[in-house]
Design an enzyme around this catalytic site. Structure first.
Site, PDB file in Angstrom:
ATOM      1  N   ASP A 152       8.023  10.772  14.330  1.00  0.00           N
ATOM      2  CA  ASP A 152       7.220  10.049  15.536  1.00  0.00           C
ATOM      3  C   ASP A 152       5.879  10.294  15.428  1.00  0.00           C
ATOM      4  OD1 ASP A 152       9.749   9.498  16.422  1.00  0.00           O
ATOM      5  OD2 ASP A 152       9.808  11.095  17.731  1.00  0.00           O
ATOM      6  N   GLU A 210      10.078   0.026  20.989  1.00  0.00           N
ATOM      7  CA  GLU A 210       9.481   1.376  21.493  1.00  0.00           C
ATOM      8  C   GLU A 210       8.262   1.432  20.841  1.00  0.00           C
ATOM      9  OE1 GLU A 210      12.385   4.454  21.103  1.00  0.00           O
ATOM     10  OE2 GLU A 210      13.020   3.561  19.167  1.00  0.00           O
TER      11      GLU A 210
END
Length: 511
Positions: free
Chosen positions: A13, A181
Site C-alpha cells: 500500500d 478503494e
C-alpha cells in the site's frame, strides 16, 4: 537499472511523496509495531527506513491483518501530514475503520498525536487546492443488500482544528471492476485525476484512472484503464494500489504494490512495493512507459541500480526494521540494556495469543534465505520456551524452540501451527547442557529446515521433514492475509513464573 520490487517483503500500500530533493514512501504495518513503515531516498532506488511517526497507539486485541491500513503522505505549507486507518474488526461487512491524521514540520518529527477524523471507510488521502484541504476516502456500506465497496467520498478538512467540516460529496462509484478503494487525487493541466485501487488486493488487483474538470465530478473513466494490472504470466503479480510522484526533471513514477508469487498462487513475501515510469499520452491520460503496456516490469531502465547489503542485526541498539506485535518493544519484554551486546526477551504469552506476544521479527525479503541466531536460555520446565521462528500470524508459524522435557532436561524441538492446528515436527533432540546454542532457518525451493549448532560451525538438522513455506502465504492462511512471512525470535513464559532469553544477533542472508 533499478530492479523491482524496491521495498522487499511485506511493505504494501505505498504512498509516495517528494519534498525538494528527498522522496518518501509510507507502507502499511497492520498488527505489527511500530505503526507505519517510513522510508526515504534521494534517487528513488536506494531506500533507508527511518523512525516510525507513531510511538504510542494501542493495537492490543486486534485481529490479524487489522490495525494500520494504507498510510498516506502529503506536504503542504511547510507541514507533513499522514492520514491513515486503524481497522479494528475483521468480520467482512464490518471493519470499524477509524481514520486519523498526524502532522509534523519534518518527517523526522516531532509528530502530533493521532486525531480521529471519521470511520466511514478506509484508505484516506488529502488533496489541497487554493488553501483548502480535503479528505478523500473509500466508503464502506455494511448493509447486506448493498455494494460493500460503495465508492469514494470527499469532505473539507479544517487542518487548524483537525476536524471535518461542510457537506460530504460523493465523487464516484469507480469502474465496473469493483472493490474500489485507495483513492488519490491529483491536478494536472487543469483537470482532476483520481487513481483507484480496484479488483481486490488478490490476483485481480489493478490501478484505475478517472478524471474530471470539477473537483466534485462527474468523473470519467480512462479509455486506457487499467493503468497497471498483472497478467497471469507476469513475474510481479497482484499489481495495484498506486500513487504518483513527479521528479525535478519532469518524469512521473507510479509506486504500487505487487507480489513475487510462488506458482502464481502463493505470496510468501506478502505484498511489496515497486516502481514504474508513467507518461501522459496525447489525450492527457497517464499510461505506463512504454505506452501500450499495462504489466508491471521487473526493471525500471530510467533509474539506477540499488545497492544491497546483507541484513545483520546486532543487538546493541534498536533498529527501525525491528517489529513487535501490537505494542512497543518495551511492552513486549524486549530490552537491549540488561546484557551488553545482547537482546533480552522476557517471557510472554504463546505465539498464538493476540496480546503480550514477546517476540521481535523482521520481514522475509527473499524467497530463499538463511537466518541464524545465538540463543542463551535456561528453561526450567516445558512451560518455558524460546527460539527462532518463521511467522505469518498467530495461527500460522513454524517454531524451532528450546525448552525442557518432563525431567527438566534441555531439549530442542520444532512445532508447526497450521491454521490453528498445532503439531510436533519430528522428535525433540536432547541437549547435554542448556548453554548457548545457535539456531538456523534455511529456506530453499519453498522448503524450510531448522538446524542447530553448539559452535556456530557444524550445524545439525532438527528434523527430516521439509516444512512448506507456502503455508506462510497470504493465500494459504484462513481469514484476511495482508501481511507476509516474517523471521523472528521470541520467548514464552507459559507458567508465569518469570523467565527470559538472550539473543546475541539475528543474521539474515539472501541465498
Amino acid at each position: 537499472m533499478l530492479k523491482n520490487p524496491i521495498l522487499k517483503g511485506f511493505k504494501p500500500d505505498p504512498s509516495i511523496l517528494r519534498v525538494e530533493d528527498t522522496y518518501y514512501i509510507a507502507t502499511s504495518t497492520f498488527e505489527w509495531y511500530p505503526p507505519i513503515n517510513l522510508f526515504r531516498s534521494t534517487n528513488l532506488s536506494d531506500w533507508e527506513q527511518i523512525a516510525s511517526p507513531i510511538q504510542h497507539l494501542d493495537l492490543r486485541g486486534l485481529d490479524s491483518s487489522c490495525g494500520i491500513w494504507a498510510p498516506n503522505l502529503s506536504y503542504h505549507d511547510h507541514q507533513f501530514h499522514i492520514v491513515c486507518t486503524v481497522v479494528e474488526t475483521n468480520r467482512r461487512r464490518f471493519k470499524d475503520p477509524h481514520n486519523f491524521i498526524i502532522s509534523a514540520p519534518s518527517m523526522e518529527g516531532p509528530w502530533t498525536d493521532p486525531v480521529f477524523l471519521n470511520n466511514s471507510g478506509w484508505d484516506p488521502s488529502l488533496f489541497f487546492e487554493d488553501g483548502t484541504c480535503y479528505l478523500i476516502n473509500m466508503l464502506l456500506d455494511w448493509r447486506p443488500d448493498k455494494n460493500r465497496f460503495a465508492g469514494v467520498i470527499l469532505q473539507e478538512l479544517d487542518l487548524r482544528k483537525k476536524c471535518l467540516v461542510g457537506d460530504v460529496h460523493y465523487l464516484t462509484a469507480g469502474t465496473a471492476t469493483g472493490s474500489t478503494e485507495a483513492p488519490n487525487l491529483y491536478k494536472h493541466n487543469g483537470l482532476y485525476y483520481m487513481l483507484l485501487a480496484e479488483g481486490g488486493t488478490e490476483f485481480g488487483h489493478q490501478v484505475s484512472v478517472l478524471r474530471s474538470s470539477s473537483l466534485i465530478g462527474p468523473y470519467e473513466q480512462s479509455p486506457c484503464n487499467p493503468l497497471i494490472k498483472s497478467r497471469s504470466d507476469d513475474e510481479l503479480q497482484r499489481a495495484g494500489h498506486g500513487s504518483l510522484v513527479n521528479t525535478k526533471d519532469g518524469r512521473t513514477y507510479l509506486a504500487y504494490l505487487c507480489s513475487r508469487s510462488v506458482d502464481h498462487a502463493y505470496s510468501i513475501l506478502g505484498r511489496e512495493t515497486a516502481l514504474a515510469e508513467v507518461v501522459w499520452n496525447s489525450e492527457g491520460w497517464p499510461v505506463l512507459y512504454p505506452e501500450g503496456s499495462h504489466s508491471p516490469q521487473l526493471e525500471v531502465p530510467s533509474l539506477p541500480k540499488a545497492q544491497e547489503a546483507p541484513l545483520v542485526l546486532h543487538f546493541d541498539h534498536i533498529d527501525h526494521r525491528m517489529k513487535t506485535l501490537r505494542e512497543p518493544l518495551a511492552n513486549c519484554g524486549v530490552d537491549v540494556t540488561s546484557r551488553e551486546g545482547w537482546l533480552r526477551i522476557h517471557g510472554g504469552n504463546s505465539l498464538s495469543s493476540r496480546a503480550r506476544q514477546h517476540l521481535m521479527a523482521i520481514s522475509q525479503e527473499t524467497l530463499e534465505y538463511q537466518a541464524t541466531t545465538l540463543l542463551d536460555f535456561k528453561p526450567r520446565s516445558p512451560w518455558h520456551m524460546a527460539g527462532l521462528l518463521a511467522y505469518y500470524n498467530a495461527d500460522n508459524y513454524f517454531y524451532a524452540y528450546q525448552s525442557t522435557d518432563d525431567k527438566k532436561q534441555p531439549i530442542l524441538g520444532v512445532v508447526e501451527m497450521d491454521n490453528t492446528a498445532i503439531r510436533q515436527v519430528g522428535e525433540p533432540i536432547h541437549l547435554e547442557i542448556s548453554s548457548p546454542v545457535y539456531l538456523r532457518a534455511t529456506v530453499r525451493d519453498n522448503s524450510l529446515i531448522f538446524s542447530y549448532s553448539l559452535d556456530g560451525i557444524a550445524f545439525v538438522d532438527l528434523h527430516t521433514e521439509a516444512l512448506d513455506m507456502r503455508h506462510l502465504s497470504d493465500e494459504y492462511i484462513q481469514g484476511n492475509g495482508f501481511t507476509g512471512a516474517m523471521v523472528g525470535i521470541g520467548c514464552q513464559d507459559l507458567a508465569g513464573d518469570g523467565i527470559h532469553a538472550d539473543f546475541s544477533h539475528l543474521k539474515y542472508e539472501r541465498l
